[in-house]
Design a protein around this motif. Structure first.
Motif, mmCIF file in Angstrom:
data_model
loop_
_atom_site.group_PDB
_atom_site.id
_atom_site.type_symbol
_atom_site.label_atom_id
_atom_site.label_comp_id
_atom_site.label_asym_id
_atom_site.label_seq_id
_atom_site.Cartn_x
_atom_site.Cartn_y
_atom_site.Cartn_z
ATOM 1 N N GLY A 1 0.811 -1.221 0.000
ATOM 2 C CA GLY A 1 0.000 0.000 0.000
ATOM 3 C C GLY A 1 0.837 1.260 0.000
ATOM 4 O O GLY A 1 0.366 2.322 0.407
ATOM 5 N N LEU A 2 2.054 1.148 -0.491
ATOM 6 C CA LEU A 2 2.983 2.270 -0.438
ATOM 7 C C LEU A 2 2.471 3.492 -1.208
ATOM 8 O O LEU A 2 2.829 4.626 -0.894
ATOM 9 C CB LEU A 2 4.338 1.826 -1.008
ATOM 10 C CG LEU A 2 5.581 2.560 -0.511
ATOM 11 C CD1 LEU A 2 5.741 2.422 0.998
ATOM 12 C CD2 LEU A 2 6.823 2.042 -1.227
ATOM 13 N N CYS A 3 1.635 3.264 -2.213
ATOM 14 C CA CYS A 3 1.140 4.364 -3.056
ATOM 15 C C CYS A 3 -0.113 5.038 -2.499
ATOM 16 O O CYS A 3 -0.677 5.930 -3.147
ATOM 17 C CB CYS A 3 0.842 3.849 -4.464
ATOM 18 S SG CYS A 3 2.306 3.286 -5.360
ATOM 19 N N LEU A 4 -0.571 4.636 -1.321
ATOM 20 C CA LEU A 4 -1.799 5.221 -0.765
ATOM 21 C C LEU A 4 -1.775 6.750 -0.646
ATOM 22 O O LEU A 4 -2.823 7.387 -0.796
ATOM 23 C CB LEU A 4 -2.107 4.594 0.598
ATOM 24 C CG LEU A 4 -3.045 3.388 0.582
ATOM 25 C CD1 LEU A 4 -3.191 2.797 1.979
ATOM 26 C CD2 LEU A 4 -4.409 3.755 0.016
ATOM 27 N N PRO A 5 -0.634 7.385 -0.368
ATOM 28 C CA PRO A 5 -0.635 8.854 -0.334
ATOM 29 C C PRO A 5 -1.103 9.483 -1.645
ATOM 30 O O PRO A 5 -1.690 10.578 -1.632
ATOM 31 C CB PRO A 5 0.828 9.198 -0.045
ATOM 32 C CG PRO A 5 1.333 8.029 0.732
ATOM 33 C CD PRO A 5 0.644 6.849 0.118
ATOM 34 N N PHE B 1 0.424 15.582 1.915
ATOM 35 C CA PHE B 1 1.056 14.729 0.908
ATOM 36 C C PHE B 1 2.578 14.771 1.045
ATOM 37 O O PHE B 1 3.258 13.734 0.934
ATOM 38 C CB PHE B 1 0.641 15.184 -0.489
ATOM 39 C CG PHE B 1 1.187 14.326 -1.601
ATOM 40 C CD1 PHE B 1 0.706 13.040 -1.800
ATOM 41 C CD2 PHE B 1 2.185 14.807 -2.435
ATOM 42 C CE1 PHE B 1 1.207 12.245 -2.821
ATOM 43 C CE2 PHE B 1 2.691 14.021 -3.467
ATOM 44 C CZ PHE B 1 2.198 12.730 -3.653
ATOM 45 N N ILE B 2 3.118 15.941 1.309
ATOM 46 C CA ILE B 2 4.573 16.074 1.487
ATOM 47 C C ILE B 2 5.035 15.265 2.707
ATOM 48 O O ILE B 2 6.079 14.610 2.674
ATOM 49 C CB ILE B 2 4.958 17.561 1.642
ATOM 50 C CG1 ILE B 2 4.737 18.289 0.310
ATOM 51 C CG2 ILE B 2 6.408 17.695 2.086
ATOM 52 C CD1 ILE B 2 4.941 19.789 0.392
ATOM 53 N N CYS C 1 7.691 12.147 2.703
ATOM 54 C CA CYS C 1 8.898 12.087 3.538
ATOM 55 C C CYS C 1 9.050 10.702 4.164
ATOM 56 O O CYS C 1 10.153 10.139 4.198
ATOM 57 C CB CYS C 1 8.842 13.156 4.628
ATOM 58 S SG CYS C 1 9.033 14.846 3.995
ATOM 59 N N VAL C 2 7.930 10.152 4.667
ATOM 60 C CA VAL C 2 7.966 8.802 5.236
ATOM 61 C C VAL C 2 8.332 7.788 4.162
ATOM 62 O O VAL C 2 9.172 6.893 4.369
ATOM 63 C CB VAL C 2 6.606 8.448 5.869
ATOM 64 C CG1 VAL C 2 6.600 6.993 6.342
ATOM 65 C CG2 VAL C 2 6.290 9.383 7.027
ATOM 66 N N CYS C 3 7.718 7.926 2.995
ATOM 67 C CA CYS C 3 8.009 7.028 1.878
ATOM 68 C C CYS C 3 9.476 7.153 1.459
ATOM 69 O O CYS C 3 10.127 6.158 1.126
ATOM 70 C CB CYS C 3 7.093 7.352 0.707
ATOM 71 S SG CYS C 3 7.218 6.185 -0.676
ATOM 72 N N GLY C 4 10.013 8.376 1.508
ATOM 73 C CA GLY C 4 11.413 8.595 1.158
ATOM 74 C C GLY C 4 12.359 7.898 2.122
ATOM 75 O O GLY C 4 13.383 7.333 1.711
ATOM 76 N N ILE C 5 12.015 7.917 3.407
ATOM 77 C CA ILE C 5 12.833 7.228 4.416
ATOM 78 C C ILE C 5 12.860 5.732 4.123
ATOM 79 O O ILE C 5 13.911 5.079 4.186
ATOM 80 C CB ILE C 5 12.289 7.496 5.825
ATOM 81 C CG1 ILE C 5 12.483 8.967 6.185
ATOM 82 C CG2 ILE C 5 12.977 6.606 6.856
ATOM 83 C CD1 ILE C 5 11.793 9.386 7.470
#
Length: 529
Positions: A191-195, A213-214, A218-222
């Motif tokens: 579900g990584l694309c949920l944002p 969204f930003i 940031c969490v996804c970037g980590i």
């Protein structure tokens, strides 16, 4: 002094009634148990379970060299708590999937409320019922150790969405949502694309979204930095995205496989039901009729919102389709819809969107508005049929688990004989026509018929290691001779067995008396002891 409760108060307590919403939630949990956990007391261990059961460790270093550290850590915690008692794992799964269903209900209720639907509670209840009975996600309900970690991730994803949708009610909910997203990503990235969906949803409903969204990015970037640091890349996915030819064929391949593969998959259900026997099938059908009757009585009619306001209809379907695309496209780009049929845990989140799309078609299309008085009858028939279909799938899991447990017990009982053997040969072809389920290992080679997780070659190896055999050569071939353990059977006679060690291209011949063969007749004799 003792305090006594007046009789009047006792009478008041006896008159307490559940609210309509509480009744909905109770029925959802009951439907979940009857549909997806009906055989929870008979389900055993499968495939990867055997590795996790016997080789659980709390050494943290291996987990953080994996792209899913929490997914592999959670089963080890369970193993420490539950040991090898399958029932305790299954009870945990019931709690997890029921919790997901309840949170999903509240999420849909809030989405519909924000879309200005008057009957958001009843509509959310209907959508949750649809999701609960949709097939093609049985791995999430029956696979003890693996499903539990996956379900934890799904709960984190749905909580992420829940806290976001209700963020106006509490200033801390956005932080909670980000924390849930982080836990979910490091457990299972489906579900990584949920944002992206959250951003699209805010655009559709005219809400502010950029700051939130930003934060999610940031969490996804980590998480992305973690995977790159561990040298665990998603090159296969990125390669397909940048390959125009592959991307352009996604829809054609996906639809074709979904139709053909999905129809074939549905045939596994009656095959599973046939393993139950006539009396068991009749009792099961009777139970389904009773539960469907409760659903029938739980609402007067499936609600019909006015479709004169096309904006509401367009918005609701746009939300559902956006959710489907965001969750499904990563898999479709990589594998087409084969990923959902072959590994049904991938379809779990995606079917939340499918449930919303079905809800929209059933309730809002003008065609159905003309026969509104029949909609409730049609819906409960749909519900009943899918109850039976899902139960057939889980019947396969039961017979498959029984088979794997028998093999494990056989190895334990014959440990002395096995210790004197030079080679262990699993004769899968001897079981081909006797076990109505998957018990061998590779679906890509045409071996993975029926829906449950079978006895893989690594499962057999772990069973042997648990019985203190680690040096034996294990010869485990599929029906068509495909080798899975580095050794290939060349020929077998009454006197000798010849095999090829593939890496070295070395041929070895062994006296048949030095071979321990696991076959159908041996297993039948063991069960009759």
């Amino acid at each position: 002094m003792r305090e006594y409760i007046p009789i009047g108060n006792l009478k008041h307590i006896s008159n307490i009634r559940l609210s309509t919403e509480q009744k909905y939630l109770a029925i959802l949990v009951l439907i979940n148990i009857i549909c997806n956990h009906i055989f929870f007391f008979s389900l055993k261990f499968y495939s990867d379970d055997w590795t996790l059961l016997y080789y659980a460790t709390f050494d943290l270093s291996p987990y953080f060299t994996s792209e899913r550290p929490l997914l592999f850590m959670l089963p080890n915690i369970q193993q420490a708590l539950f040991g090898q008692t399958a029932l305790l794992y299954q009870i945990t799964l019931i709690a997890e999937t029921s919790l997901f269903l309840i949170i999903f209900y509240f999420c849909i209720k809030q989405i519909l409320k924000q879309l200005n639907f008057d009957k958001s509670m009843l509509l959310a209840y209907t959508a949750a019922l649809i999701f609960c009975v949709l097939p093609f996600k049985d791995e999430m309900y029956a696979w003890p150790t693996m499903a539990s970690g996956n379900n934890f991730a799904m709960i984190m994803y749905i909580l992420m969405l829940y806290f976001f949708l209700y963020r106006d009610e509490n200033n801390h909910y956005l932080i909670y949502s980000l924390i849930c997203y982080a836990f979910a990503a490091f457990t299972y990235e489906v579900g990584l694309c949920l944002p992206i969906f959250i951003a699209l949803y805010c655009i559709i409903t005219k809400q502010k979204w950029l700051k939130e969204f930003i934060c999610y990015c940031c969490v996804c970037g980590i998480y992305a930095i973690f995977r790159i640091h561990q040298n665990i890349t998603t090159g296969d996915v990125l390669g397909h995205i940048t390959n125009y030819d592959a991307a352009s064929n996604v829809a054609i391949r996906g639809i074709d496989y979904y139709i053909n593969g999905g129809i074939t998959y549905l045939t596994y259900s009656p095959a599973g039901l046939l393993n139950l026997g006539t009396l068991s099938i009749l009792l099961l059908v009777l139970l389904d009729i009773v539960i469907v009757f409760f659903v029938y009585r739980s609402f007067d009619n499936i609600p019909t919102e006015s479709i004169n306001d096309s904006k509401e209809l367009i918005k609701s379907m746009a939300v559902a389709v956006s959710l489907f695309i965001v969750l499904a496209m990563p898999f479709m780009i990589r594998d087409g819809l084969t990923a959902f049929i072959g590994e049904t845990r991938h379809a779990y989140l995606i079917e939340t969107a499918v449930a919303l799309i079905i809800l929209g078609f059933v309730i809002y299309l003008p065609l159905f508005e003309k026969i509104d008085h029949l909609k409730k009858n049609v819906f409960v028939i749909f519900l009943f049929l899918l109850l039976v279909v899902n139960q057939g799938f889980y019947a396969n899991w039961v017979s498959c688990g029984d088979f794997q447990e028998d093999v494990n017990n056989l190895i334990q009982l014959d440990s002395e004989i096995i210790s004197q053997s030079d080679l262990i040969y699993f004769n899968s072809s001897s079981f081909k026509d006797e076990i109505h389920d998957t018990f061998v290992q590779d679906k890509k080679n045409g071996i993975g018929i029926y829906n449950s997780q079978g006895l893989r070659h690594w499962s057999l190896s772990k069973m042997l290691q648990n019985a203190s055999f680690s040096s034996n050569v294990v010869l485990y071939s599929s029906y068509n001779g495909v080798p899975f353990t580095g050794y290939k059977l060349l020929y077998l006679t009454d006197k000798e067995l010849c095999y090829l060690k593939i890496v070295d291209n070395v041929t070895t011949t062994i006296d048949r008396k030095r071979v321990y063969e696991i076959n159908s007749s041996l297993l039948h004799n063991f069960k009759s002891r």
